[in-house]
Design a protein around this motif. Structure first.
Motif, mmCIF file in Angstrom:
data_model
loop_
_atom_site.group_PDB
_atom_site.id
_atom_site.type_symbol
_atom_site.label_atom_id
_atom_site.label_comp_id
_atom_site.label_asym_id
_atom_site.label_seq_id
_atom_site.Cartn_x
_atom_site.Cartn_y
_atom_site.Cartn_z
ATOM 1 N N MET A 1 -11.143 17.740 2.297
ATOM 2 C CA MET A 1 -11.277 18.911 1.424
ATOM 3 C C MET A 1 -12.417 18.714 0.427
ATOM 4 S SD MET A 1 -8.627 20.546 -1.395
ATOM 5 C CE MET A 1 -7.709 21.590 -0.266
ATOM 6 N N VAL A 2 -13.087 19.819 0.117
ATOM 7 C CA VAL A 2 -14.099 19.835 -0.933
ATOM 8 C C VAL A 2 -13.498 20.548 -2.140
ATOM 9 C CG1 VAL A 2 -16.399 20.604 -1.626
ATOM 10 C CG2 VAL A 2 -15.970 19.928 0.753
ATOM 11 N N VAL A 3 -13.464 19.884 -3.283
ATOM 12 C CA VAL A 3 -12.989 20.505 -4.518
ATOM 13 C C VAL A 3 -14.200 20.887 -5.351
ATOM 14 C CG1 VAL A 3 -11.800 20.139 -6.705
ATOM 15 C CG2 VAL A 3 -10.758 19.359 -4.571
ATOM 16 N N ILE A 4 -14.284 22.162 -5.698
ATOM 17 C CA ILE A 4 -15.373 22.688 -6.513
ATOM 18 C C ILE A 4 -14.815 22.981 -7.899
ATOM 19 C CG2 ILE A 4 -17.067 24.550 -6.761
ATOM 20 C CD1 ILE A 4 -16.637 24.938 -3.631
ATOM 21 N N GLU A 100 -9.985 5.292 -2.518
ATOM 22 C CA GLU A 100 -10.580 4.661 -1.336
ATOM 23 C C GLU A 100 -11.247 5.672 -0.406
ATOM 24 O OE1 GLU A 100 -9.299 1.774 2.417
ATOM 25 O OE2 GLU A 100 -7.864 2.229 0.832
ATOM 26 N N LYS A 101 -10.616 6.811 -0.171
ATOM 27 C CA LYS A 101 -11.150 7.778 0.784
ATOM 28 C C LYS A 101 -11.697 9.030 0.113
ATOM 29 C CE LYS A 101 -8.285 6.303 4.676
ATOM 30 N NZ LYS A 101 -7.318 6.729 5.722
ATOM 31 N N GLY A 102 -12.088 8.923 -1.135
ATOM 32 C CA GLY A 102 -12.649 10.085 -1.804
ATOM 33 C C GLY A 102 -12.248 10.158 -3.262
ATOM 34 N N PHE A 103 -11.551 11.235 -3.615
ATOM 35 C CA PHE A 103 -11.209 11.475 -5.016
ATOM 36 C C PHE A 103 -9.808 12.080 -5.131
ATOM 37 C CE2 PHE A 103 -15.742 11.937 -4.382
ATOM 38 C CZ PHE A 103 -16.299 11.213 -5.411
ATOM 39 N N GLU A 115 -12.269 14.809 -0.301
ATOM 40 C CA GLU A 115 -13.299 13.925 0.239
ATOM 41 C C GLU A 115 -14.568 14.024 -0.596
ATOM 42 O OE1 GLU A 115 -13.900 14.122 4.548
ATOM 43 O OE2 GLU A 115 -12.045 15.297 4.660
ATOM 44 N N LYS A 116 -14.870 15.256 -1.061
ATOM 45 C CA LYS A 116 -16.063 15.501 -1.862
ATOM 46 C C LYS A 116 -15.684 16.359 -3.061
ATOM 47 C CE LYS A 116 -18.528 13.755 1.605
ATOM 48 N NZ LYS A 116 -19.208 12.439 1.536
ATOM 49 N N VAL A 117 -16.425 16.176 -4.146
ATOM 50 C CA VAL A 117 -16.216 16.981 -5.354
ATOM 51 C C VAL A 117 -17.561 17.530 -5.814
ATOM 52 C CG1 VAL A 117 -15.547 16.948 -7.798
ATOM 53 C CG2 VAL A 117 -14.176 15.713 -6.108
ATOM 54 N N ILE A 118 -17.582 18.819 -6.141
ATOM 55 C CA ILE A 118 -18.782 19.477 -6.670
ATOM 56 C C ILE A 118 -18.491 19.920 -8.096
ATOM 57 C CG2 ILE A 118 -20.434 21.364 -6.396
ATOM 58 C CD1 ILE A 118 -19.617 21.469 -3.416
ATOM 59 N N LEU A 119 -19.315 19.481 -9.043
ATOM 60 C CA LEU A 119 -19.183 19.908 -10.432
ATOM 61 C C LEU A 119 -20.161 21.050 -10.699
ATOM 62 C CD1 LEU A 119 -19.017 16.452 -12.256
ATOM 63 C CD2 LEU A 119 -17.112 17.964 -11.718
ATOM 64 N N GLY A 281 -20.394 11.031 -2.933
ATOM 65 C CA GLY A 281 -19.430 12.095 -2.701
ATOM 66 C C GLY A 281 -19.232 13.034 -3.860
ATOM 67 N N LEU A 282 -19.893 12.761 -4.998
ATOM 68 C CA LEU A 282 -19.775 13.602 -6.191
ATOM 69 C C LEU A 282 -21.102 14.309 -6.434
ATOM 70 C CD1 LEU A 282 -18.025 14.483 -8.599
ATOM 71 C CD2 LEU A 282 -18.733 12.407 -9.787
ATOM 72 N N TYR A 283 -21.078 15.633 -6.424
ATOM 73 C CA TYR A 283 -22.292 16.442 -6.483
ATOM 74 C C TYR A 283 -22.328 17.282 -7.764
ATOM 75 C CZ TYR A 283 -22.420 15.454 -1.441
ATOM 76 O OH TYR A 283 -22.440 14.845 -0.208
ATOM 77 N N LEU A 284 -23.550 17.669 -8.162
ATOM 78 C CA LEU A 284 -23.749 18.583 -9.284
ATOM 79 C C LEU A 284 -24.408 19.860 -8.792
ATOM 80 C CD1 LEU A 284 -25.149 16.210 -12.073
ATOM 81 C CD2 LEU A 284 -22.778 16.879 -11.673
ATOM 82 N N ALA A 285 -24.042 20.981 -9.397
ATOM 83 C CA ALA A 285 -24.655 22.270 -9.049
ATOM 84 C C ALA A 285 -24.766 23.128 -10.294
ATOM 85 C CB ALA A 285 -23.821 22.994 -7.985
#
Length: 318
Positions: A1-4, A100-103, A115-119, A281-285
């Motif tokens: 899952m991607v959490v935004i 271990e496998k993300g956040f 699995e991934k997080v977008i701030l 795995g941690l992104y900014l937008a």
């Protein structure tokens, strides 16, 4: 899952790209949909034209070239509805933990595994404080909603850029007695070209009083103290509108392990091509990417962040 994290236009853009790519995602917003835009002044008109505020080429039709706040709220609401975006409103994120496998993303309601997080949290939530006695009085406001509230009141406006100028002119035209306190010797150079003559003429004729090269020293119950080149001035006052700008929640980024530049801008570290930070795995937008320099990033030049992020996530899955 991607959490935004963040349900503004850029968070929505990220959700749209995730949906197009077939990714499981959720958008978490601590307030209402496009919460920051909702808290803009009711009379606000955007600098940008409507087509530059569009998401995923979904037409934004407005009555004039530059849309109003109400038109923008209607547009983004319809986009969210028509795209059936998975948005959880009034669900504030309190913590993000690397596992271990993300956040793990903890909110006011539950905990998500991602699995991934977008701030995409913007910058409108934390006002720049004056740091003076009396700033905590109820009469001091760092947000401005509507000019009618200040009709026939004695108000002080702090600042000389677009927000301060708009507040001064709008409240003056509703009958307020307006005094501006301006740190520099002129109205801000970035003030809209069609507004600048109006405020300069109102100051020149004395309809709006202005203290240049001045700062607010103290706020009292029924008056304020202004430090001017000629000395201290005490004037009667009922409201102080501090249009001193806002700052992103950089302490939250630091808590997550994101590196910030050591200069005054405190720009977060991220890859310009992928928008991934130094935390894998941690992104900014969006505007959060600029650190304290919030003037160079807008909806129109941040929409591409969503495309870059999802492209990188898909590449990582291959």
């Amino acid at each position: 899952m991607v959490v935004i994290i963040g349900g503004g236009p850029i968070g929505m853009a990220c959700g749209i790209e995730c949906k197009k790519a077939g990714l499981d995602y959720v958008i978490l917003e601590k307030g209402c949909l496009v919460n920051s835009l909702y808290h803009y002044p009711t009379t606000m008109t955007f600098f940008s034209t409507s087509e530059r505020l569009e998401l995923d080429n979904i037409p934004f039709v407005s009555n004039s070239a530059k849309p109003t706040r109400a038109e923008a709220l209607e547009y983004y609401r319809r986009v969210a509805q028509n795209q059936q975006l998975n948005i959880h409103l009034f669900e504030e994120v309190s913590d993000v933990y690397k596992v271990e496998k993300g956040f793990e993303v903890k909110t006011s309601k539950r905990t998500y595994s991602a699995e991934k997080v977008i701030l995409a949290t913007g910058f409108y939530d934390i006002p720049n404080l004056l740091g003076i006695p009396g700033e905590d009085l109820p009469k001091v406001k760092h947000y401005y909603k509507d000019p009618h509230f200040y009709a026939f009141q004695k108000i002080v406006v702090i600042g000389a850029n677009n927000s301060a100028v708009d507040v001064a002119l709008e409240t003056f035209r509703k009958g307020a007695d307006v005094t501006m306190v301006i740190r520099d010797g002129e109205i801000g150079r970035t003030v809209k070209y069609w507004v600048r003559p109006d405020i300069e003429n109102r100051i020149a004729e004395g309809s709006i009083k202005a203290y240049f090269h001045s700062t607010l020293k103290e706020v009292r119950e029924h008056e304020v103290v202004i430090h001017t080149p000629e000395g201290e001035v005490v004037i009667d006052n009922q409201w102080v509108l501090a249009m001193t700008g806002y700052t992103p929640n950089l302490s939250f980024l630091e808590k997550l392990g994101i590196k910030l530049s050591e200069d005054g801008v405190r720009k977060p570290f991220y890859d310009e091509n992928t928008m991934e930070t130094n935390v894998p795995g941690l992104y900014l937008a969006g505007v959060i990417c600029g650190g304290l320099d919030t003037r160079r990033l807008f909806i129109e030049n941040s929409r591409e962040h969503a495309v870059k992020i999802v492209a990188h996530i898909l590449t990582a899955k291959e």
